[in-house]
Design an enzyme around this catalytic site. Structure first.
Site: not given
Lengths: 286, 286
Positions: A30, A34, A36-37, A61, A185-187
């Protein structure tokens, strides 16, 4: 790297790959990429002749109370990152092209959804299954890459691919972690300095429980309790600590095959999730 | 012709076709083949390098009151007919292989189903969509062949293929008819001698209504009435005579684009269906 927005142009490019007998690695995202992708893209690059990444913020979603409009978007930055990661085609379709007209058919995910994060996201995985079915049919990948950070999504995709006999190899990629173990995580940027220090305890809790299982513990409650005790030493509030069979996500009373221990913890401004998947057979073999 | 029951053997054969760059024509059936099926196979033979026919009596498309067990089966006879029709692979999977374990995902057909025969067959087209999604993913056909005798099924498959961006050309094949116009059907043998004489009136009614439209009639009620008047001269009982847009199967008040006039008539021991699809634009162009 080619950025393609038009569906018929994508089809043409895929046909070209196929006529050349090239394998296709697919990384659906989406956007707002970051590490991870990029790890997924990396792995796709290693294992396939061509890499297709999609960026599509899928309205289907998002729940009515989840902010689809506010979801972060930065296609230009993403395109640069994807290019650097060795992506060949960046597919960025419009919502109108992905959902033209009224729906004739919908998909309902019947299993693996009423636990963990899915419990509070009614319909979320139906939307994931629909958009992935569309994307899979467009990209016709040899392999599709998903991060185990969202292990429930991997389980749902596994169910989708196997139920519908999709000719796709699902590649589940390990969670990327900071040096201290915190899942990237972006969070994480929303954590206070104090919380950031505590946050690695989530993974330490998972590891401790895995250690217990390795030592012979077969009581799910005891495994969950051990993890909870460690997480409770943080300032976060436990949303869940749950143990299931994997990928079926059914009660793991028997503690056989693969199991997943997953946690969600709310800090002041960030809700973190993490999980560990343990193969009991492998442990017993050792 | 090869008869294949095993899914992995089928996949292997399909991969072989693909590596040779062969186009694949696919004719999905529930077996007990008649001339309608063989016409589909014929057309598939003409238009593709390889022809795959499946025979699978799909439990998911039978309602609780429809007799799945009693559905006629004769694989040996079918295999002979398929071979003669130039089928290369006859795929005859088991129900266990097609539906292993519990369903993770289901498909619901949201449109085009609550009219005509679908109105009284709740869930029927969901079952059709699920099994076709599985079969399409296994066979990966270039073209898939369906008879317009069941025009509603063709409309549903059209919706499935377009919604999910399946890379398949849907080929809708005209209904095969007896010399007197009666649509061929395995059910025709259940007609009494007297009924058999009357039965061609169904098609004559459809043709008469089409003639009316051709002459400029644009009132759906008038078109339906004309067909009914002819069918009412038979001993059969009208189940429905309906007019819709095609393939959307929505009310055809505007009488533009393609429309379908469809009938279902119950005789003493056989319920016959028939339909005619009229392209209004084509008529106006003439």
């Amino acid at each position: 790297m080619r950025q393609i927005t038009d569906i018929s142009q994508l089809k043409e490019a895929i046909r070209q790959y196929q006529s050349e007998g090239k394998s296709i690695g697919f990384v659906p995202t989406m956007g707002f990429l970051h590490e991870g992708h990029l790890t997924l893209a990396d792995k796709a690059r290693q294992e396939n002749d061509a890499v297709v990444m999609s960026i599509f913020v899928n309205p289907a979603q998002f729940g009515p109370n989840e902010d689809f409009e506010a979801y972060p978007r930065d296609i230009e930055r993403d395109a640069g990152l994807a290019d650097n990661a060795g992506v060949d085609i960046l597919f960025t379709p419009s919502a109108h092209d992905m959902y033209p007209g009224e729906k004739n058919v919908t998909i309902r995910v019947e299993r693996r959804t009423d636990v963990l994060c899915g419990r509070s996201r009614e319909g979320h995985f139906d939307g994931v299954a629909i958009v992935l079915t569309k994307l899979f049919n467009l990209v016709q990948p040899t392999r599709a890459y998903f991060g185990l950070k969202d292990a429930q999504q991997v389980a749902v995709v596994d169910g989708l691919i196997s139920d519908f006999f999709m000719d796709i190899e699902l590649v589940a990629v390990d969670t990327v972690r900071e040096e201290d173990g915190l899942a990237k995580s972006s969070r994480n940027v929303y954590l206070t300095a104090e919380e950031r220090k505590e946050a690695p305890k989530l993974y330490r809790a998972l590891q401790t429980s895995a250690e217990l299982i390795r030592a012979g513990e077969r009581d799910p409650e005891a495994v969950i309790k051990a993890a909870k005790e460690i997480i409770e030493t943080t300032s976060g509030t436990i949303d869940y600590v749950e143990l299931y069979s994997y990928p079926k996500l059914e009660p793991a009373d028997k503690m056989e095959g693969k199991v997943i221990l997953a946690v969600a913890v709310a800090f002041s401004k960030a809700r973190l999730i993490d999980n560990i998947i343990i193969d009991i057979r492998e442990m017993e073999r050792i």
